[in-house]
Design a protein around this motif. Structure first.
Motif, PDB file in Angstrom:
ATOM      1  N   GLU A  27     -47.073 -44.259  -9.407  1.00 18.23           N
ATOM      2  CA  GLU A  27     -45.761 -43.635  -9.393  1.00 18.23           C
ATOM      3  C   GLU A  27     -45.039 -43.898  -8.083  1.00 18.23           C
ATOM      4  O   GLU A  27     -43.820 -44.067  -8.047  1.00 18.23           O
ATOM      5  CB  GLU A  27     -45.898 -42.130  -9.629  1.00 18.23           C
ATOM      6  CG  GLU A  27     -44.598 -41.357  -9.606  1.00 18.23           C
ATOM      7  CD  GLU A  27     -43.668 -41.695 -10.752  1.00 18.23           C
ATOM      8  OE1 GLU A  27     -42.587 -41.086 -10.817  1.00 18.23           O
ATOM      9  OE2 GLU A  27     -44.006 -42.567 -11.570  1.00 18.23           O
ATOM     10  N   GLY A  67     -35.858 -46.472  -6.078  1.00 17.17           N
ATOM     11  CA  GLY A  67     -35.072 -45.992  -4.950  1.00 17.17           C
ATOM     12  C   GLY A  67     -34.217 -47.096  -4.357  1.00 17.17           C
ATOM     13  O   GLY A  67     -33.040 -46.879  -4.030  1.00 17.17           O
ATOM     14  N   LEU A  69     -35.341 -42.975 -14.646  1.00 15.54           N
ATOM     15  CA  LEU A  69     -36.759 -43.351 -14.594  1.00 15.54           C
ATOM     16  C   LEU A  69     -37.015 -44.812 -14.904  1.00 15.54           C
ATOM     17  O   LEU A  69     -38.145 -45.281 -14.750  1.00 15.54           O
ATOM     18  CB  LEU A  69     -37.547 -42.492 -15.597  1.00 15.54           C
ATOM     19  CG  LEU A  69     -37.495 -40.977 -15.394  1.00 15.54           C
ATOM     20  CD1 LEU A  69     -38.236 -40.274 -16.522  1.00 15.54           C
ATOM     21  CD2 LEU A  69     -38.072 -40.591 -14.041  1.00 15.54           C
ATOM     22  N   ARG A 109     -43.449 -47.284  -8.285  1.00 11.74           N
ATOM     23  CA  ARG A 109     -42.306 -47.207  -9.193  1.00 11.74           C
ATOM     24  C   ARG A 109     -41.103 -46.555  -8.507  1.00 11.74           C
ATOM     25  O   ARG A 109     -39.974 -47.031  -8.610  1.00 11.74           O
ATOM     26  CB  ARG A 109     -42.718 -46.415 -10.437  1.00 11.74           C
ATOM     27  CG  ARG A 109     -41.700 -46.380 -11.567  1.00 11.74           C
ATOM     28  CD  ARG A 109     -42.293 -45.593 -12.725  1.00 11.74           C
ATOM     29  NE  ARG A 109     -41.403 -45.494 -13.864  1.00 11.74           N
ATOM     30  CZ  ARG A 109     -41.644 -45.986 -15.064  1.00 11.74           C
ATOM     31  NH1 ARG A 109     -42.757 -46.647 -15.282  1.00 11.74           N
ATOM     32  NH2 ARG A 109     -40.783 -45.832 -16.043  1.00 11.74           N
ATOM     33  N   LYS A 110     -41.339 -45.467  -7.790  1.00 11.32           N
ATOM     34  CA  LYS A 110     -40.255 -44.765  -7.115  1.00 11.32           C
ATOM     35  C   LYS A 110     -39.644 -45.604  -6.010  1.00 11.32           C
ATOM     36  O   LYS A 110     -38.418 -45.550  -5.778  1.00 11.32           O
ATOM     37  CB  LYS A 110     -40.759 -43.438  -6.556  1.00 11.32           C
ATOM     38  CG  LYS A 110     -40.964 -42.362  -7.608  1.00 11.32           C
ATOM     39  CD  LYS A 110     -41.404 -41.049  -6.985  1.00 11.32           C
ATOM     40  CE  LYS A 110     -41.493 -39.952  -8.024  1.00 11.32           C
ATOM     41  NZ  LYS A 110     -41.954 -38.665  -7.437  1.00 11.32           N
ATOM     42  N   ARG A 111     -40.461 -46.397  -5.322  1.00 14.20           N
ATOM     43  CA  ARG A 111     -39.916 -47.248  -4.258  1.00 14.20           C
ATOM     44  C   ARG A 111     -38.965 -48.296  -4.839  1.00 14.20           C
ATOM     45  O   ARG A 111     -37.891 -48.551  -4.276  1.00 14.20           O
ATOM     46  CB  ARG A 111     -41.058 -47.921  -3.486  1.00 14.20           C
ATOM     47  CG  ARG A 111     -41.697 -47.016  -2.457  1.00 14.20           C
ATOM     48  CD  ARG A 111     -42.646 -47.784  -1.572  1.00 14.20           C
ATOM     49  NE  ARG A 111     -43.847 -48.183  -2.276  1.00 14.20           N
ATOM     50  CZ  ARG A 111     -44.926 -47.422  -2.398  1.00 14.20           C
ATOM     51  NH1 ARG A 111     -44.935 -46.198  -1.888  1.00 14.20           N
ATOM     52  NH2 ARG A 111     -45.996 -47.855  -3.036  1.00 14.20           N
ATOM     53  N   CYS A 148     -46.443 -42.994 -16.381  1.00 12.74           N
ATOM     54  CA  CYS A 148     -45.419 -42.553 -15.432  1.00 12.74           C
ATOM     55  C   CYS A 148     -44.231 -41.880 -16.104  1.00 12.74           C
ATOM     56  O   CYS A 148     -43.316 -41.419 -15.417  1.00 12.74           O
ATOM     57  CB  CYS A 148     -44.923 -43.742 -14.613  1.00 12.74           C
ATOM     58  SG  CYS A 148     -46.165 -44.444 -13.516  1.00 12.74           S
TER      59      CYS A 148
END
Length: 275
Positions: free
Chosen positions: A252, A260, A171, A255-257, A108
């Motif tokens: 991904e 966020g 990130l 991970r983004k959730r 990622c």
């Protein structure tokens, strides 16, 4: 036997001799090789092998070389093409530099940098440990001292090291010292590896900026360490986001959730403090 099948059989033979191949994989590969040598129809043998390996592929439990074989069996030859590492070993131009970041699973960490203007190359690999030429299995055991990391070669005329640092902090969860998100263990710890005094100064300044930002309630624990040898990872791991698009989007997305939500909470925290 056609050329494609011959190449698969060549790789099967090599994987049998590879010490990284698991006993389960080796048993199935040996059986396939024996069946072909015994005169069985090659296509049928390879179809059987694909079925035997699919459950492990779905759980991402195949070793890298066997994962490449499965890609060929599954009709995805592009995923099995050997990744060109020559740029990693080449001398950089005067206007180029390198950055090394660790932020959990390297799958990622590639795409966010690789798709940015000014990036020449991004490699997945291992660094910070005490074993030469480590394998994925060795690093995953947590006994080599390595972390999964990415090496980024960039054009300083287009993008700066400070720009890459700013992206890096977006990130990772900088409050988690022993892993990132679902990936747990010392081999997933977040680290900024600096290659010279200028990078170290920039990394420390960025650390202080995040620390003073008020975005996080917990301490910032990203480590800043001197860079050591960066060992490129196996072919299977390079450009994972291109070769395994569906799996990458799933990982991904999770991970983004998480990020966020953390960033939203951080912004609210800062807003409350200013009122």
């Amino acid at each position: 036997m056609n050329d494609h099948q011959q190449e698969i059989m060549r790789r099967i033979h090599a994987a049998i001799a590879n010490r990284a191949t698991t006993d389960f994989e080796r048993d199935h590969l040996r059986q396939a090789e024996a069946d072909v040598n015994g005169g069985k129809r090659v296509a049928s043998v390879l179809d059987q092998l694909k079925g035997d390996l699919r459950p492990l592929d779905l759980r991402n439990n195949l070793t890298p070389d066997v994962a490449d074989i499965f890609s060929m069996l599954d009709g995805d030859d592009a995923a099995a093409v050997k990744f060109d590492l020559s740029r990693h070993y080449a001398k950089d131009a005067d206007y180029e530099d390198r950055a090394i970041f660790a932020g959990g699973c390297f799958w990622c960490m590639v795409e966010p940098f690789d798709t940015r203007p000014g990036i020449e190359a991004v490699f997945s690999g291992y660094t910070g440990g005490h074993v030469d030429n480590p394998t994925y299995a060795q690093v995953s055991s947590g006994r080599t001292g390595h972390v999964e990391a990415v090496e980024i070669i960039f054009d300083t005329r287009v993008v700066s090291y400070d720009d890459l640092l700013k992206l890096y902090w977006q990130l990772v969860d900088p409050t988690d010292a022993m892993g990132q998100f679902a990936d747990r263990g010392s081999n997933y710890r977040p680290v900024i590896f600096t290659r010279n005094a200028a990078q170290k100064e920039a990394a420390e300044a960025s650390f202080k900026a995040v620390e003073d930002s008020g975005m996080y309630k917990q301490p910032i624990v990203v480590s800043i360490e001197d860079a050591s040898t960066f060992w490129p990872a196996e072919n299977f791991h390079q450009e994972f986001y291109k070769k395994n698009k569906l799996r990458y989007r799933h990982i991904e997305g999770d991970r983004k959730r998480v990020l966020g939500m953390k960033h939203m909470v951080g912004r609210i925290r800062r807003l409350v403090k200013t009122k």
